[in-house]
Write an enzyme that holds these catalytic residues in place. Sequence first.
Site, PDB file in Angstrom:
ATOM      1  N   ASP A   1       0.809  -1.214   0.000  1.00 40.22           N
ATOM      2  CA  ASP A   1       0.000   0.000   0.000  1.00 40.22           C
ATOM      3  C   ASP A   1       0.842   1.263   0.000  1.00 40.22           C
ATOM      4  O   ASP A   1       0.460   2.281  -0.589  1.00 40.22           O
ATOM      5  CB  ASP A   1      -0.962   0.004   1.187  1.00 40.22           C
ATOM      6  CG  ASP A   1      -2.163  -0.901   0.960  1.00 40.22           C
ATOM      7  OD1 ASP A   1      -2.486  -1.162  -0.213  1.00 40.22           O
ATOM      8  OD2 ASP A   1      -2.778  -1.341   1.948  1.00 40.22           O
TER       9      ASP A   1
ATOM     10  N   SER B   1      -5.153  -9.026  10.723  1.00 42.58           N
ATOM     11  CA  SER B   1      -5.636  -7.688  10.409  1.00 42.58           C
ATOM     12  C   SER B   1      -6.498  -7.770   9.149  1.00 42.58           C
ATOM     13  O   SER B   1      -6.406  -8.725   8.376  1.00 42.58           O
ATOM     14  CB  SER B   1      -4.469  -6.720  10.196  1.00 42.58           C
ATOM     15  OG  SER B   1      -3.720  -7.097   9.055  1.00 42.58           O
TER      16      SER B   1
END
Length: 404
Positions: free
Chosen positions: A122, A178
């Site tokens: 990301d 997560s």
Amino acid sequence: MRKCVLAYSGGLDTSVILGWLQDEGYEVHCVYVDVGQPCEDREAIMQKAHDNGAASARLVDVQEELCRDFAFPVLQWQAKYEGIYLLGTSIARPLISKACLEVAREVGAEAFVHGATGKGNDQCRFQLAAEALEPDVKMIAPWRMASFREKFPGRTEMIDFCDAKKIPVKASIAKPYSSDENCLHISYEAGKLEDTAVNGVAIVDFGMGVSPQDAPDSVEEVTVGFEAGVPVSINGQAKSPLAMVQEMNDIAGRNGVGRIDIVENRFVGMKSRGVYEAPGMTALYAAHLQLEQLTLDRDLVHLRDRLAPEVAEMVYYGFWYCPKMDALLAFIKEAQQPVTGEVTLGLYKGNILIHGRTSPNSLYDEEVASMEGGGSYDQTDAEGFIRLQGLPSRVLGKVRPRAY
């Protein structure tokens, strides 16, 4: 005071970063980019940012744009990273950067801050998109800064920091994995999923549908309509891009469709393990492919198939705003013009069955394709066709005979 925009979710990481940025002397403008994250209280997140010192906090809803201008063009390409991942997280990142930069321009911020880790993809997607749109933007990625990592070596220190500043966070020291959510998919990684020997699907508490084992014992039919390769209707009812995705998520999700468990190659070089669910997009990919088989000629489809992995790689890495992607998006828009019609799917316990497809642009000629006599295809013509195709092999065979 220096100004920055922070891509803000209200979770532990961005809550800590908001406080840390203020300690570093920044006026922080929080931007919650709404890409369809389920189960989040938008109003509470905005209020939390205000309560914890943000100079401004705003929600930017980009869900329709995400589906219309990002997800559906990638769908038209049939692009899947490493042959399986539908790129749900990757697709959203350049749009998040764009939304944050629009706010930065409005408030006069010099820096764009994100909470992506220095080990992941990301960070690349956010920064490559931001710098393509605003070449002079200053990027602040705290997790890539040694001083930040020294201050917050783990979740314990982050939670203690929030406690000291009276920042409310819903976090615990131990977490099995997560997740990242949007209207296209949910990804699960890290924690216990880092052990590739464990059953990841058994660990994850999925949020978009049931398991195949718990799905209904009967087939559910759904008919998806397309215009020029874009999904536009469900069971004859016209839908917006977002409504298409949301309703297909519901239909495919309740039938156990769209879960994968993969080990993928990250852009930064390491392998990572992820579990993903994308029920609606999985079903739309399947329907779209069937309609293409009916309406596109062989050479165009085969060219698309050769280029699709390149498109998937570019999306995964973060190269959305670049001339090559511009050209490829223009190509696929033109190539998809005949892909109009309907496909009926049968969804059953994680499986996608094809119950029928129709198109006014169908290239399928039953008389030509039939094994029975008739039609415009003369089988005698095949003799010359094959002889010409085999000419190079016959010449080579005489010059350089092969042992057999």
